[in-house]
Design an enzyme around this catalytic site. Structure first.
Site, PDB file in Angstrom:
ATOM      1  N   HIS A   1     -12.380  -2.766 -10.700  1.00  0.00           N
ATOM      2  CA  HIS A   1     -13.788  -3.616 -10.714  1.00  0.00           C
ATOM      3  C   HIS A   1     -13.474  -4.717 -10.947  1.00  0.00           C
ATOM      4  O   HIS A   1     -14.223  -5.289  -9.926  1.00  0.00           O
ATOM      5  CB  HIS A   1     -14.919  -2.417 -11.015  1.00  0.00           C
ATOM      6  CG  HIS A   1     -15.068  -1.514 -10.669  1.00  0.00           C
ATOM      7  ND1 HIS A   1     -14.674  -0.919  -9.082  1.00  0.00           N
ATOM      8  CD2 HIS A   1     -14.921  -0.332 -11.377  1.00  0.00           C
ATOM      9  CE1 HIS A   1     -14.577   0.686  -9.107  1.00  0.00           C
ATOM     10  NE2 HIS A   1     -15.102   0.878 -10.312  1.00  0.00           N
TER      11      HIS A   1
ATOM     12  N   ASP B   1     -13.271  -1.090  -0.584  1.00  0.00           N
ATOM     13  CA  ASP B   1     -12.666   0.443  -1.493  1.00  0.00           C
ATOM     14  C   ASP B   1     -11.179   0.422  -1.671  1.00  0.00           C
ATOM     15  O   ASP B   1     -10.566  -0.313  -1.303  1.00  0.00           O
ATOM     16  CB  ASP B   1     -13.024   1.308  -0.426  1.00  0.00           C
ATOM     17  CG  ASP B   1     -13.225   2.522  -0.929  1.00  0.00           C
ATOM     18  OD1 ASP B   1     -13.296   2.751  -2.634  1.00  0.00           O
ATOM     19  OD2 ASP B   1     -12.947   3.792  -0.462  1.00  0.00           O
TER      20      ASP B   1
ATOM     21  N   LEU C   1     -22.968 -20.310   5.394  1.00  0.00           N
ATOM     22  CA  LEU C   1     -22.159 -18.961   4.874  1.00  0.00           C
ATOM     23  C   LEU C   1     -23.798 -18.317   3.917  1.00  0.00           C
ATOM     24  O   LEU C   1     -24.046 -18.535   3.092  1.00  0.00           O
ATOM     25  CB  LEU C   1     -21.193 -18.543   4.109  1.00  0.00           C
ATOM     26  CG  LEU C   1     -20.959 -17.088   4.246  1.00  0.00           C
ATOM     27  CD1 LEU C   1     -20.330 -16.286   5.284  1.00  0.00           C
ATOM     28  CD2 LEU C   1     -20.035 -17.118   3.020  1.00  0.00           C
TER      29      LEU C   1
HETATM   30  C1  IPE Z   1     -17.684   3.093  -0.247  1.00  0.00           C
HETATM   31  O1  IPE Z   1     -16.821   3.840  -1.822  1.00  0.00           O
HETATM   32  C2  IPE Z   1     -18.649   2.735  -1.024  1.00  0.00           C
HETATM   33  C3  IPE Z   1     -18.494   0.744  -1.894  1.00  0.00           C
HETATM   34  C4  IPE Z   1     -17.465   0.448  -1.350  1.00  0.00           C
HETATM   35  C5  IPE Z   1     -19.328   0.309  -2.568  1.00  0.00           C
HETATM   36  P1  IPE Z   1     -16.398   5.264  -1.960  1.00  0.00           P
HETATM   37  O2  IPE Z   1     -15.561   5.009  -2.703  1.00  0.00           O
HETATM   38  O3  IPE Z   1     -17.965   5.072  -3.286  1.00  0.00           O
HETATM   39  O4  IPE Z   1     -16.867   6.147  -0.382  1.00  0.00           O
HETATM   40  P2  IPE Z   1     -16.344   8.007  -0.332  1.00  0.00           P
HETATM   41  O5  IPE Z   1     -17.204   8.144  -1.718  1.00  0.00           O
HETATM   42  O6  IPE Z   1     -14.709   8.199  -0.966  1.00  0.00           O
HETATM   43  O7  IPE Z   1     -17.047   7.933   0.933  1.00  0.00           O
HETATM   44  C1  IPE Z   2     -14.658   1.075  -4.344  1.00  0.00           C
HETATM   45  O1  IPE Z   2     -13.639   1.179  -5.265  1.00  0.00           O
HETATM   46  C2  IPE Z   2     -15.872   0.125  -5.346  1.00  0.00           C
HETATM   47  C3  IPE Z   2     -17.766   0.553  -5.651  1.00  0.00           C
HETATM   48  C4  IPE Z   2     -17.289   1.961  -4.619  1.00  0.00           C
HETATM   49  C5  IPE Z   2     -18.358   0.359  -6.908  1.00  0.00           C
HETATM   50  P1  IPE Z   2     -13.805   2.448  -5.814  1.00  0.00           P
HETATM   51  O2  IPE Z   2     -14.350   2.576  -6.940  1.00  0.00           O
HETATM   52  O3  IPE Z   2     -13.840   3.715  -5.401  1.00  0.00           O
HETATM   53  O4  IPE Z   2     -11.857   2.814  -5.273  1.00  0.00           O
HETATM   54  P2  IPE Z   2     -11.169   4.474  -5.585  1.00  0.00           P
HETATM   55  O5  IPE Z   2     -11.514   4.669  -3.673  1.00  0.00           O
HETATM   56  O6  IPE Z   2     -11.770   4.668  -6.476  1.00  0.00           O
HETATM   57  O7  IPE Z   2      -9.972   3.897  -5.852  1.00  0.00           O
HETATM   58 MG    MG Z   3     -13.521   5.009  -3.301  1.00  0.00          MG
END
Ligand code: IPE
Ligand code: IPE
Ligand code: MG
Length: 256
Positions: free
Chosen positions: A41, A24, A135
Site C-alpha cells: 500500500h 489492485d 484535473l
Molecule cells: C478493489 O480491490 C478495491 C480497491 C482497489 C480499493 P479488492 O482487492 O478489494 O477487490 P476484490 O475483493 O479482490 O474483488
Molecule cells: C488494492 O490492493 C488496495 C486496496 C484494496 C486498498 P490489494 O490490497 O487488494 O492487493 P491484493 O489484491 O491483495 O494483491
Molecule cells: Mg485486491
C-alpha cells in the site's frame, strides 16, 4: 449531417476525458517480495503520484481512483488501520502539491464512517482545492457502487415524500444527477490492475459505456508505460454506443 452523440468520442480517436482505476495488487506486490502487505500500500502511493502526473500531461479532465471499497472493512483490523493512517498521511503531505498543480480533489464515498480526524482533513483538502480548474482527482474511499445507487434512490424518495417531486418525474438523467461524479464527463476508460477481471463494486452506473481494460501489472508497478499502453488500447477501440459499426465508420469518414 447531424452529429451523433457518439461522434465526438469516436471520431478522431479522442483522448479519454475521464479515466477510472481500480488500483489492485498491492498486497501481492509486497508478498512476492517477502514483505508485509502494508508495504504494498505504501509503495502504491508512488504509483498514484505517477498516474496523476500522466493524466495531467494527457489533459484528462477527471481521474477517479478506487482507494478503499465499502467491502474493504472486512480486512484484518491492522491492515484497515494502516490504510486509514496512510490516507491521513498522504492527504496531509500531498494536498499542497495538488493545489500548486491546479488539481481539484474530490472524495467520493460514505465518509461518515471515517474518524473525525480524517473527516476534518478531507474537508480541508477539498476546501483548499475547490477553486482549481485543472484535473479533477476523485478518490473513492469507503465507496461502493451499490451504496452510490442506494443513496441516490434515498435522496429521490425523500424528495417525493416531501412532495417536491412526483415519482413519474424520475428519469435516467434525474437519477444520474444524484450519483457521485454527476457533474463530470462520463467515464471513458476503466483500468483494473492486478489481473482480476471484475468490477468489485466500483462505479456501476457510471461505467455503463466505459471501455474496460484489465492488466496483470500490480498497482505498485503501474507507471508511465502501463498508463500509455492502456490509453493506446483505448484509442484503438471502436466505441459504438449502440449504433452499428457501419454507422460509426460513416461518421468518422464524414468528419475527415
Ligand atoms: C478493489 O480491490 C478495491 C480497491 C482497489 C480499493 P479488492 O482487492 O478489494 O477487490 P476484490 O475483493 O479482490 O474483488
Ligand atoms: C488494492 O490492493 C488496495 C486496496 C484494496 C486498498 P490489494 O490490497 O487488494 O492487493 P491484493 O489484491 O491483495 O494483491
Ligand atoms: Mg485486491
Amino acid at each position: 449531417m447531424t452529429q451523433s452523440p457518439a461522434t465526438e468520442a469516436v471520431v478522431g480517436k479522442v483522448s479519454p476525458r475521464h479515466i477510472a482505476i481500480i488500483m489492485d495488487g498491492n498486497g501481492r506486490w509486497a508478498q512476492s517480495r517477502g514483505k508485509a502487505r502494508i508495504m504494498g500500500h505504501k509503495q502504491g502511493v508512488e504509483a498514484v503520484r505517477e498516474t496523476v502526473r500522466c493524466a495531467t500531461r494527457l489533459g484528462v479532465e477527471s481521474l477517479t481512483l478506487f482507494a478503499f471499497s465499502s467491502e474493504n472493512w472486512r480486512r484484518p483490523e491492522e491492515e484497515v488501520n494502516f490504510l486509514m493512517e496512510l490516507f491521513l498521511l498522504v492527504l496531509g503531505r500531498e494536498v499542497k502539491k495538488l493545489h500548486k498543480n491546479n488539481i481539484k480533489l474530490n472524495i467520493i464515498g460514505d465518509c461518515s464512517a471515517f474518524s473525525e480526524r480524517l473527516k476534518k482533513k478531507i474537508g480541508e483538502a477539498q476546501a483548499l482545492t475547490a477553486g482549481n480548474t485543472g484535473l479533477v482527482l476523485n478518490v473513492a474511499a469507503n465507496y461502493g457502487g451499490c451504496w452510490d445507487i442506494t443513496h441516490a434512490a434515498q435522496q429521490l424518495a425523500e424528495q417525493v415524500a416531501r412532495g417536491e417531486l412526483q415519482s413519474s418525474d424520475i428519469t435516467e438523467s434525474l437519477f444520474a444527477q444524484q450519483l457521485s461524479l454527476s457533474e463530470q464527463p462520463p467515464v471513458d476508460l476503466m483500468i483494473r490492475t492486478g489481473g482480476d477481471h471484475r468490477i468489485s463494486n466500483f462505479l456501476l452506473w457510471q461505467l455503463a459505456y466505459a471501455e474496460l481494460y484489465f492488466t496483470d501489472t500490480l498497482w505498485p508497478d503501474f507507471g508511465e508505460q502501463a498508463f500509455s499502453e492502456a490509453v493506446a488500447v483505448f484509442l484503438s477501440r471502436e466505441r459504438r454506443f449502440g449504433y452499428t459499426g457501419a454507422q460509426v465508420r460513416a461518421w468518422m469518414n464524414d468528419s475527415k
